[in-house]
Design an enzyme around this catalytic site. Structure first.
Site, PDB file in Angstrom:
ATOM      1  N   PRO A  48       0.793  -1.230   0.000  1.00  0.00           N
ATOM      2  CA  PRO A  48       0.000   0.000   0.000  1.00  0.00           C
ATOM      3  C   PRO A  48       0.825   1.281   0.000  1.00  0.00           C
ATOM      4  CG  PRO A  48      -0.150  -1.103   2.121  1.00  0.00           C
ATOM      5  CD  PRO A  48       0.503  -2.068   1.171  1.00  0.00           C
ATOM      6  N   ASN A  49       0.331   2.232  -0.761  1.00  0.00           N
ATOM      7  CA  ASN A  49       0.866   3.597  -0.860  1.00  0.00           C
ATOM      8  C   ASN A  49       2.167   3.702  -1.651  1.00  0.00           C
ATOM      9  OD1 ASN A  49      -1.240   4.830   0.778  1.00  0.00           O
ATOM     10  ND2 ASN A  49      -0.317   3.687   2.477  1.00  0.00           N
TER      11      ASN A  49
ATOM     12  N   ARG B 135       4.317  10.931  -2.076  1.00  0.00           N
ATOM     13  CA  ARG B 135       4.262  10.726  -0.621  1.00  0.00           C
ATOM     14  C   ARG B 135       5.636  10.998   0.006  1.00  0.00           C
ATOM     15  NH1 ARG B 135       4.741   4.357   1.091  1.00  0.00           N
ATOM     16  NH2 ARG B 135       4.224   5.279   3.104  1.00  0.00           N
TER      17      ARG B 135
ATOM     18  N   TYR C  87      10.990   8.975   1.004  1.00  0.00           N
ATOM     19  CA  TYR C  87      10.959   7.962  -0.058  1.00  0.00           C
ATOM     20  C   TYR C  87      11.536   8.440  -1.390  1.00  0.00           C
ATOM     21  CZ  TYR C  87       7.970   5.674   3.358  1.00  0.00           C
ATOM     22  OH  TYR C  87       7.501   5.101   4.509  1.00  0.00           O
TER      23      TYR C  87
ATOM     24  N   ASN D 136       8.054  -5.629  -0.894  1.00  0.00           N
ATOM     25  CA  ASN D 136       7.993  -4.511   0.053  1.00  0.00           C
ATOM     26  C   ASN D 136       6.529  -4.431   0.481  1.00  0.00           C
ATOM     27  OD1 ASN D 136       7.875  -2.172   1.463  1.00  0.00           O
ATOM     28  ND2 ASN D 136       9.017  -0.935  -0.019  1.00  0.00           N
TER      29      ASN D 136
ATOM     30  N   ALA E 205       3.188  -0.792   4.752  1.00  0.00           N
ATOM     31  CA  ALA E 205       2.615  -0.778   6.107  1.00  0.00           C
ATOM     32  C   ALA E 205       2.196  -2.165   6.584  1.00  0.00           C
ATOM     33  CB  ALA E 205       1.425   0.178   6.151  1.00  0.00           C
TER      34      ALA E 205
ATOM     35  N   GLU F 206      12.753  -9.431   1.651  1.00  0.00           N
ATOM     36  CA  GLU F 206      11.990  -8.262   2.136  1.00  0.00           C
ATOM     37  C   GLU F 206      12.798  -6.995   1.856  1.00  0.00           C
ATOM     38  OE1 GLU F 206      11.882  -8.231   6.411  1.00  0.00           O
ATOM     39  OE2 GLU F 206      10.501  -6.524   6.523  1.00  0.00           O
TER      40      GLU F 206
ATOM     41  N   HIS G 143      12.789  -2.622   2.063  1.00  0.00           N
ATOM     42  CA  HIS G 143      12.207  -1.330   2.451  1.00  0.00           C
ATOM     43  C   HIS G 143      13.071  -0.221   1.880  1.00  0.00           C
ATOM     44  CE1 HIS G 143       9.350  -3.312   4.989  1.00  0.00           C
ATOM     45  NE2 HIS G 143      10.353  -4.065   5.432  1.00  0.00           N
TER      46      HIS G 143
ATOM     47  N   ARG H   6      13.354   4.404  12.376  1.00  0.00           N
ATOM     48  CA  ARG H   6      12.091   5.151  12.412  1.00  0.00           C
ATOM     49  C   ARG H   6      11.239   4.790  13.633  1.00  0.00           C
ATOM     50  NH1 ARG H   6       9.491   5.001   6.633  1.00  0.00           N
ATOM     51  NH2 ARG H   6       8.302   6.714   7.564  1.00  0.00           N
TER      52      ARG H   6
HETATM   53  C1  DQA Z   1       8.294   1.096   3.748  1.00  0.00           C
HETATM   54  C2  DQA Z   1       8.389   1.342   5.256  1.00  0.00           C
HETATM   55  C3  DQA Z   1       7.050   1.098   5.923  1.00  0.00           C
HETATM   56  O1  DQA Z   1       7.159   1.318   7.313  1.00  0.00           O
HETATM   57  C4  DQA Z   1       6.014   2.048   5.358  1.00  0.00           C
HETATM   58  O2  DQA Z   1       4.749   1.793   5.929  1.00  0.00           O
HETATM   59  C5  DQA Z   1       5.955   2.049   3.880  1.00  0.00           C
HETATM   60  C6  DQA Z   1       7.192   1.919   3.111  1.00  0.00           C
HETATM   61  C7  DQA Z   1       9.610   1.412   3.025  1.00  0.00           C
HETATM   62  O3  DQA Z   1       9.731   1.029   1.872  1.00  0.00           O
HETATM   63  O4  DQA Z   1      10.491   2.087   3.583  1.00  0.00           O
HETATM   64  O5  DQA Z   1       4.904   2.260   3.291  1.00  0.00           O
HETATM   65  O6  DQA Z   1       8.038  -0.280   3.546  1.00  0.00           O
END
Ligand code: DQA
Length: 143
Positions: free
Chosen positions: A9-10, A17, A22, A73, A76, A97, A99, A106
């Site tokens: 998501p997002n 964002r 990011y 990835n 959230a 995984e 990020h 964080r």
């Molecule tokens: C994320 C880190 C997560 O905590 C966050 O909710 C994201 C992006 C990252 O790529 O740094 O949406 O996965």
């Protein structure tokens, strides 16, 4: 070799964002970056993004016996989803995984990763390069 790259998501909002966290590049830029690298490495890659937990689970299940590796990835859902963890465990496909941000630096709620226990490796804080490193790890793992 076939690798499935899943973004949660997002991440479709990359470039818009929180660019301080990011970056300014978009999701389309990320897709190009990954497909160019895959072509260079001579591997097949499928990109998938969804804002919906069930859709992510469906995509992981559909990869069963079709893909040799998953880069994910979960965004959230990293911090909340037992369903995504169980899906990765169910298919038994080597998974990395990723990020974009350095989640370990964080908020407290980002310190939990449900999926991590099912992954061969976790990469954080390398921006888009993290996805390429994940592909490298899967290629090495498949040799
Ligand atoms: C994320 C880190 C997560 O905590 C966050 O909710 C994201 C992006 C990252 O790529 O740094 O949406 O996965």
């Amino acid at each position: 070799m076939k690798i499935l790259v899943i973004n949660g998501p997002n991440l479709n909002m990359l470039g818009i964002r929180e660019p301080d966290i990011y970056g300014k590049s978009t999701y389309a830029d990320l897709c190009r970056f990954i497909t160019d690298y895959a072509a260079q490495k001579g591997i097949e890659v499928k990109l998938f993004q969804s804002n919906h937990e069930g859709a992510l689970v469906d995509e992981i299940q559909a990869a069963y016996q079709k893909f040799d590796g998953i880069v994910i990835n979960p965004a959230a859902y990293t911090h909340t989803s037992v369903a995504i963890l169980d899906a990765v465990k169910s298919v038994g496909i080597p998974t990395v995984e990723v990020h974009i941000s350095a989640v370990e630096t964080r908020e407290d709620f980002r310190q939990v990763s449900y999926i991590r226990q099912a992954c061969i490796k976790t990469i954080t804080g390398l921006g888009f390069d993290g996805y390429l490193r994940a592909i490298d790890i899967l290629i090495e793992n498949g040799k």
